[in-house]
Design an enzyme around this catalytic site. Structure first.
Site, PDB file in Angstrom:
ATOM      1  N   ASN A 200       0.850  -1.181   0.000  1.00 42.93           N
ATOM      2  CA  ASN A 200       0.000   0.000   0.000  1.00 42.93           C
ATOM      3  C   ASN A 200       0.890   1.235   0.000  1.00 42.93           C
ATOM      4  OD1 ASN A 200       0.787   0.521   2.719  1.00 42.93           O
ATOM      5  ND2 ASN A 200      -0.933  -0.667   3.509  1.00 42.93           N
ATOM      6  N   ARG A 201       0.281   2.413   0.042  1.00 44.11           N
ATOM      7  CA  ARG A 201       1.075   3.642  -0.073  1.00 44.11           C
ATOM      8  C   ARG A 201       2.071   3.795   1.065  1.00 44.11           C
ATOM      9  NH1 ARG A 201      -3.860   7.773  -1.226  1.00 44.11           N
ATOM     10  NH2 ARG A 201      -4.611   6.635   0.588  1.00 44.11           N
ATOM     11  N   ALA A 202       1.642   3.576   2.293  1.00 43.78           N
ATOM     12  CA  ALA A 202       2.532   3.744   3.439  1.00 43.78           C
ATOM     13  C   ALA A 202       3.685   2.749   3.377  1.00 43.78           C
ATOM     14  CB  ALA A 202       1.752   3.582   4.742  1.00 43.78           C
ATOM     15  N   GLU A 203       3.385   1.509   2.982  1.00 39.90           N
ATOM     16  CA  GLU A 203       4.425   0.479   2.906  1.00 39.90           C
ATOM     17  C   GLU A 203       5.452   0.802   1.836  1.00 39.90           C
ATOM     18  OE1 GLU A 203       1.610  -3.243   4.431  1.00 39.90           O
ATOM     19  OE2 GLU A 203       1.766  -2.771   2.293  1.00 39.90           O
ATOM     20  N   ASP A 268      -5.826  -8.053   2.234  1.00 43.58           N
ATOM     21  CA  ASP A 268      -5.967  -9.510   2.177  1.00 43.58           C
ATOM     22  C   ASP A 268      -6.898  -9.916   1.044  1.00 43.58           C
ATOM     23  OD1 ASP A 268      -4.432  -9.574   4.490  1.00 43.58           O
ATOM     24  OD2 ASP A 268      -6.146  -9.849   5.821  1.00 43.58           O
TER      25      ASP A 268
END
Length: 317
Positions: A200-203, A268
Site C-alpha cells: 500500500n502507499r505507506a508500505e 488480504d
C-alpha cells in the site's frame, strides 16, 4: 468482458488451487454499547452484548480465496491453545486445507477489538515471535504441499512466520509457479524474484521514500521492481485506486465510489482475488480490475470480511 466469458471465469474458479503462507491470526470482536464513563478512569464503560471470532492475517487471505470458490490451503504456525483451536475450526468450516505447525508454549496471535455503536474503541494485541524450529518445520510443510497448488500468496505481517520467505519464493519459482507477496517492513530484498508484490502507499513509502509527483512515483516504483526482479508491482492507493507497474507499462485503475466503513483486511482481499484469478490463467491486467472491485466491496463491511462470487461478478456459479 461478455456475460458468457464472465460465467466461464466463475466456473473456472473452482479449479483454481491457491496456497497461502504467512502470519496466522485470530481476530476477535467484542460488540456492545458505551453509555457512561468509568468512575475509575476517564474511559467509556462498554457493556458487551456479543462476541465474534474471525480468521485474520494469512488466514483471512485464505478465507477470501475460499469464499469465491477456489481450492485453498494454508501453511503457518499456531499455538497449542484455545485461539489456535478456534483458528483450526474456522478454517475447517471454510473448507480450507490446514497445513499447520502447532507450537506448544507460544500463544496464537490474537487481535481483540472492542466496539461500541459500531465504532472501534480499543484493540488489544497478543503475540509472540515463533521459534526457529517451528519456522523451519513450516517451511518443510510448504515444500511438501506446493506441488498441489498453482499459485502461492505469502502474507507477511511482520510477526515472524515468514522469516524464510526468500526460500519459499525460490521454491515456487523453481517449480515454475507464480508467487504473490503482501509485503511488510523496509527490506524488500527478501522478496527478490516474486511474481508480484502488493504494497500500500505507506508500505511503499517506507522503501522508496516520499514521491513528489506521479512521474516521481513511477520512477521509484519501476526502479525497485527492476532492482529486485519483480515481474510486477501493484500499489494499492485506497481512494485513489491501484497502479500496476510492469516492464511493459504502468496501468492505473480508479477506485469505485463506495462508502468506506472499515479498511482492515482490504489488502488480504485484494491479494486473494488476484491469486485465484491468476490461477485460472486470467491475464494480470484483467485480474487487477476485479481485485480493485473486490477491495472496494470489502471496505464497506465491518472488520476482516470477505467478498463472494456473486458480489464480485454479479452472477452465481
Amino acid at each position: 468482458m461478455s456475460n458468457a466469458s464472465s460465467a466461464e471465469r466463475i466456473l473456472d474458479l473452482s479449479q483454481a488451487r491457491v496456497l497461502i503462507a504467512g502470519d496466522i491470526m485470530l481476530d476477535r470482536y467484542l460488540f456492545g454499547s458505551a453509555e457512561r464513563i468509568s468512575p475509575e478512569a476517564p474511559v467509556p464503560v462498554v457493556l458487551v452484548r456479543k462476541t465474534e471470532s474471525r480468521l485474520g492475517g494469512a488466514a483471512n487471505v485464505a478465507r477470501n480465496a475460499a469464499s469465491i470458490g477456489a481450492k485453498v490451503g494454508l501453511v503457518g504456525i499456531i499455538g497449542d491453545d484455545e485461539p489456535g483451536r478456534s483458528v483450526d475450526a474456522l478454517l475447517a468450516e471454510a473448507c480450507i486445507a490446514r497445513h499447520l505447525e502447532i507450537e506448544p508454549g507460544r500463544p496464537t496471535t490474537v487481535k481483540q477489538r472492542v466496539l461500541a455503536q459500531q465504532q472501534q474503541l480499543l484493540r488489544l494485541d497478543f503475540e509472540q515471535t515463533p521459534a526457529q524450529e517451528a519456522v523451519d518445520a513450516s517451511l518443510e510443510t510448504f515444500e511438501s504441499v506446493l506441488p498441489n497448488y498453482d499459485v502461492a500468496v505469502l502474507s507477511d505481517y511482520g510477526k515472524g512466520g515468514l522469516a524464510n520467505v526468500a526460500r519459499k519464493i525460490a521454491l515456487m519459482r523453481a517449480a515454475g509457479k507464480k508467487v504473490l507477496v503482501d509485503p511488510k517492513g523496509e527490506d524488500y530484498s527478501r522478496y527478490r524474484g516474486a511474481t508480484l508484490v502488493t504494497p500500500n502507499r505507506a508500505e511503499l513509502r517506507r522503501v522508496v521514500g516520499v514521491w513528489r509527483t506521479e512521474a516521481d512515483l513511477h520512477i521509484r516504483a519501476q526502479n525497485l521492481r527492476r532492482e529486485l526482479s519483480f515481474e510486477a508491482l501493484l500499489l494499492t492507493r485506497s481512494e485513489e485506486g491501484m497502479t500496476l507497474f510492469t516492464e511493459a507499462e504502468v496501468l492505473h485503475v480508479q477506485a469505485e465510489a463506495r462508502e468506506v466503513f472499515d479498511v482492515s483486511g482490504a489488502g488480504d482481499t485484494v491479494a486473494a482475488v488476484l491469486a485465484v484469478l491468476l490461477a485460472t490463467g486470467m491475464p494480470l491486467k484483467e485480474a487487477v480490475q476485479h481485485a480493485n472491485r473486490a477491495g472496494g466491496i470489502v471496505v464497506g463491511k465491518l472488520g476482516t470480511a470477505t467478498v463472494t462470487r456473486e458480489e464480485l461478478f454479479g452472477t452465481a456459479p
